[in-house]
Design a protein around this motif. Structure first.
Motif, mmCIF file in Angstrom:
data_model
loop_
_atom_site.group_PDB
_atom_site.id
_atom_site.type_symbol
_atom_site.label_atom_id
_atom_site.label_comp_id
_atom_site.label_asym_id
_atom_site.label_seq_id
_atom_site.Cartn_x
_atom_site.Cartn_y
_atom_site.Cartn_z
ATOM 1 N N GLU A 34 60.386 39.069 36.612
ATOM 2 C CA GLU A 34 59.634 38.380 35.564
ATOM 3 C C GLU A 34 59.834 36.870 35.653
ATOM 4 O O GLU A 34 58.869 36.098 35.560
ATOM 5 C CB GLU A 34 60.086 38.882 34.197
ATOM 6 N N ARG A 35 61.060 36.444 35.850
ATOM 7 C CA ARG A 35 61.348 35.009 35.930
ATOM 8 C C ARG A 35 60.715 34.383 37.172
ATOM 9 O O ARG A 35 60.265 33.233 37.135
ATOM 10 C CB ARG A 35 62.862 34.790 35.921
ATOM 11 N N PHE A 36 60.690 35.133 38.268
ATOM 12 C CA PHE A 36 60.049 34.622 39.484
ATOM 13 C C PHE A 36 58.563 34.378 39.244
ATOM 14 O O PHE A 36 58.020 33.324 39.619
ATOM 15 C CB PHE A 36 60.250 35.607 40.637
ATOM 16 N N LEU A 37 57.890 35.347 38.615
ATOM 17 C CA LEU A 37 56.452 35.203 38.378
ATOM 18 C C LEU A 37 56.145 34.085 37.385
ATOM 19 O O LEU A 37 55.054 33.499 37.424
ATOM 20 C CB LEU A 37 55.872 36.528 37.879
ATOM 21 N N GLU A 38 57.090 33.783 36.502
ATOM 22 C CA GLU A 38 56.878 32.709 35.523
ATOM 23 C C GLU A 38 56.796 31.334 36.184
ATOM 24 O O GLU A 38 56.373 30.373 35.554
ATOM 25 C CB GLU A 38 57.996 32.722 34.482
ATOM 26 N N ARG A 39 57.179 31.238 37.442
ATOM 27 C CA ARG A 39 57.064 29.969 38.163
ATOM 28 C C ARG A 39 55.606 29.603 38.438
ATOM 29 O O ARG A 39 55.290 28.450 38.733
ATOM 30 C CB ARG A 39 57.811 30.048 39.491
ATOM 31 N N TYR A 40 54.734 30.597 38.350
ATOM 32 C CA TYR A 40 53.320 30.390 38.673
ATOM 33 C C TYR A 40 52.489 30.374 37.397
ATOM 34 O O TYR A 40 52.670 31.229 36.524
ATOM 35 C CB TYR A 40 52.806 31.501 39.587
ATOM 36 N N ARG A 41 51.586 29.428 37.303
ATOM 37 C CA ARG A 41 50.676 29.399 36.158
ATOM 38 C C ARG A 41 49.779 30.632 36.164
ATOM 39 O O ARG A 41 49.539 31.261 35.138
ATOM 40 C CB ARG A 41 49.823 28.125 36.194
ATOM 41 N N ARG A 49 53.752 40.359 51.353
ATOM 42 C CA ARG A 49 54.927 40.419 50.482
ATOM 43 C C ARG A 49 54.535 40.173 49.035
ATOM 44 O O ARG A 49 55.076 40.792 48.111
ATOM 45 C CB ARG A 49 55.991 39.402 50.911
ATOM 46 N N ASP A 50 53.598 39.261 48.822
ATOM 47 C CA ASP A 50 53.132 39.003 47.460
ATOM 48 C C ASP A 50 52.399 40.218 46.894
ATOM 49 O O ASP A 50 52.524 40.545 45.711
ATOM 50 C CB ASP A 50 52.196 37.791 47.439
ATOM 51 N N VAL A 51 51.615 40.886 47.752
ATOM 52 C CA VAL A 51 50.831 42.044 47.307
ATOM 53 C C VAL A 51 51.710 43.258 47.065
ATOM 54 O O VAL A 51 51.675 43.878 45.988
ATOM 55 C CB VAL A 51 49.735 42.395 48.338
ATOM 56 N N PHE A 52 52.514 43.623 48.067
ATOM 57 C CA PHE A 52 53.251 44.885 48.028
ATOM 58 C C PHE A 52 54.719 44.737 47.631
ATOM 59 O O PHE A 52 55.418 45.730 47.485
ATOM 60 C CB PHE A 52 53.162 45.585 49.383
ATOM 61 N N GLY A 53 55.172 43.491 47.448
ATOM 62 C CA GLY A 53 56.528 43.262 46.985
ATOM 63 C C GLY A 53 56.554 42.699 45.583
ATOM 64 O O GLY A 53 57.058 43.317 44.651
ATOM 65 N N TRP A 54 55.930 41.525 45.419
ATOM 66 C CA TRP A 54 55.918 40.866 44.116
ATOM 67 C C TRP A 54 54.823 41.376 43.188
ATOM 68 O O TRP A 54 54.710 40.914 42.046
ATOM 69 C CB TRP A 54 55.783 39.355 44.297
ATOM 70 N N SER A 55 54.023 42.321 43.655
ATOM 71 C CA SER A 55 52.972 42.944 42.825
ATOM 72 C C SER A 55 52.024 41.920 42.214
ATOM 73 O O SER A 55 51.591 42.038 41.068
ATOM 74 C CB SER A 55 53.599 43.797 41.712
ATOM 75 N N MET A 56 51.675 40.898 42.993
ATOM 76 C CA MET A 56 50.735 39.880 42.524
ATOM 77 C C MET A 56 49.295 40.348 42.717
ATOM 78 O O MET A 56 48.995 41.080 43.672
ATOM 79 C CB MET A 56 50.930 38.573 43.292
ATOM 80 N N PRO A 57 48.386 39.923 41.864
ATOM 81 C CA PRO A 57 46.966 40.202 42.105
ATOM 82 C C PRO A 57 46.480 39.411 43.317
ATOM 83 O O PRO A 57 47.085 38.405 43.705
ATOM 84 C CB PRO A 57 46.295 39.718 40.817
ATOM 85 N N PHE A 58 45.377 39.870 43.903
ATOM 86 C CA PHE A 58 44.866 39.198 45.094
ATOM 87 C C PHE A 58 43.341 39.276 45.130
ATOM 88 O O PHE A 58 42.724 40.125 44.472
ATOM 89 C CB PHE A 58 45.462 39.815 46.368
ATOM 90 N N THR A 59 42.755 38.398 45.927
ATOM 91 C CA THR A 59 41.307 38.387 46.107
ATOM 92 C C THR A 59 40.934 39.269 47.291
ATOM 93 O O THR A 59 41.769 39.589 48.138
ATOM 94 C CB THR A 59 40.788 36.964 46.361
ATOM 95 N N SER A 60 39.700 39.633 47.363
ATOM 96 C CA SER A 60 39.229 40.514 48.441
ATOM 97 C C SER A 60 39.349 39.866 49.811
ATOM 98 O O SER A 60 39.388 40.555 50.826
ATOM 99 C CB SER A 60 37.779 40.935 48.189
ATOM 100 N N GLU A 61 39.428 38.523 49.853
ATOM 101 C CA GLU A 61 39.505 37.831 51.142
ATOM 102 C C GLU A 61 40.818 38.090 51.881
ATOM 103 O O GLU A 61 40.922 37.816 53.086
ATOM 104 C CB GLU A 61 39.330 36.317 50.943
ATOM 105 N N LEU A 62 41.805 38.616 51.186
ATOM 106 C CA LEU A 62 43.105 38.837 51.819
ATOM 107 C C LEU A 62 43.068 40.002 52.807
ATOM 108 O O LEU A 62 43.911 40.084 53.702
ATOM 109 C CB LEU A 62 44.165 39.094 50.740
ATOM 110 N N PHE A 63 42.088 40.912 52.664
ATOM 111 C CA PHE A 63 41.939 42.058 53.568
ATOM 112 C C PHE A 63 40.514 42.100 54.101
ATOM 113 O O PHE A 63 39.591 41.573 53.477
ATOM 114 C CB PHE A 63 42.242 43.377 52.843
ATOM 115 N N SER A 64 40.345 42.754 55.232
ATOM 116 C CA SER A 64 38.997 42.991 55.732
ATOM 117 C C SER A 64 38.286 43.971 54.804
ATOM 118 O O SER A 64 38.929 44.693 54.031
ATOM 119 C CB SER A 64 39.052 43.565 57.147
ATOM 120 N N HIS A 65 36.960 44.000 54.870
ATOM 121 C CA HIS A 65 36.198 44.919 54.017
ATOM 122 C C HIS A 65 36.593 46.362 54.307
ATOM 123 O O HIS A 65 36.737 47.180 53.368
ATOM 124 C CB HIS A 65 34.689 44.728 54.243
#
Length: 314
Positions: A34-41, A49-65
């Motif tokens: 929780e404290r780590f994610l609070e660093r980001y607005r 790692r952000d997707v599958f580790g920190w459970s951050m949301p992501f845009t479709s551009e991060l993966f191929s269709h």
């Protein structure tokens, strides 16, 4: 092949791909996360790692269709507005990789993995290094992501290792993790403790929930006055299932009060007599201090991590 089997194959394929890409993520406590994610607005994933580790949301551009469609079809990711989010998380444990529930673990059937998991794994490894007797049959009670079962199976290829959990989601993810680790001697079963499996065991391990959770979520709530009830029940029901010379290793947390250790007080009557030899020690005197702010912990001074080992005397 059923839909669930296809989803499990997709999880296994994803895990193998992450291993091949040298993905690595060490999972912290929920408070640290929780404290780590609070660093980001507005946290937004930049890599795997952000997707599958920190459970951050992501845009479709991060993966191929194609990859995005495959992940969605397998139920690995879900869409929320214009963004996507993984519903699972991948954590490293030495050379191994385990899939479990994404952060935050709000659902009752969440499969948890965190610092307790790392300490539990180390306790098992230490025991196995000290135990020279053969292990023909072992069981990981309340297996969660299957870490205990996989650690035993890797160290004792000859052992028949069972992984049991009352949570069907945990049973499913354990099977995926065991196959990803190449531990073909692990079998996952749905069971309330040992109720659905028969016979005796040379080794029983367990890392049960031990919190006093007011929502009574299965992966957190230990029951009883201070979260100790499930741990006591595991000891009570495991002792008769030990072979002669067999060992129970229980890793759990204890809400310590001024009068002492309520879990140890409940254990002593179960372990009296000459049938068992046992050790009990604190491995960390103070964890999850933030829990003391919650209702039900007014009398608690600290939450300690303890390891109990019990051996049936031949």
């Amino acid at each position: 092949m059923t839909g669930q089997q296809k989803a499990d194959r997709a999880l296994l394929k994803l895990g193998a791909s992450l291993l091949g890409s040298n993905y690595r993520f060490i999972t912290p406590t929920p408070l640290t996360h929780e404290r780590f994610l609070e660093r980001y607005r507005a946290p937004l994933a930049r890599d795997l790692r952000d997707v599958f580790g920190w459970s951050m949301p992501f845009t479709s551009e991060l993966f191929s269709h194609t990859a995005l469609d495959a992940l969605e079809q397998a139920g690995i990711i879900e869409k929320n507005g214009d963004l996507w989010r993984s519903v699972v998380r991948w954590s490293s444990l030495n050379e191994l990789l385990f899939v479990h529930s994404a952060y935050p673990t709000l659902q009752n059937d969440s499969v948890f993995f965190g610092p307790d998991t790392y300490r539990f794994a180390q306790a098992i490894r230490t025991l196995l290094q000290q135990r020279f007797e053969p292990i023909k049959r072992a069981v990981d009670i309340g297996c969660g992501a299957g870490v205990g079962a996989v650690i035993i199976a890797q160290a004792r290829h000859e052992a028949d290792v069972l992984a049991v959990d009352i949570n069907p989601r945990a049973v499913r993810l354990t099977a995926v993790n065991a196959e990803l680790a190449g531990t073909l001697n692990v079998t996952a079963y749905h069971s309330d403790l040992l109720n659905s499996v028969e016979g005796q065991f040379d080794l029983i391990v367990a890392n049960p929930p031990y919190m006093n959770d007011h929502q009574q979520r299965a992966y957190r709530h230990g029951g009883g006055a201070l979260g100790e009830a499930l741990s006591v029940r595991i000891v009570r029901e495991s002792l008769p299932r030990l072979e002669e010379g067999g060992t129970l290793l229980l890793y759990t947390g204890v809400a310590m009060v001024a009068a002492g250790d309520p879990f140890l007080a409940a254990l002593k009557p179960l372990l009296s007599g000459d049938h068992f030899s046992w050790t009990y020690h604190e491995t960390d005197p103070d964890v999850f201090g933030e829990e003391l702010l919650k209702p039900g912990y007014e009398s608690v001074e600290r939450i300690a991590v303890v390891v109990l080992t019990v051996t049936r005397v031949p």
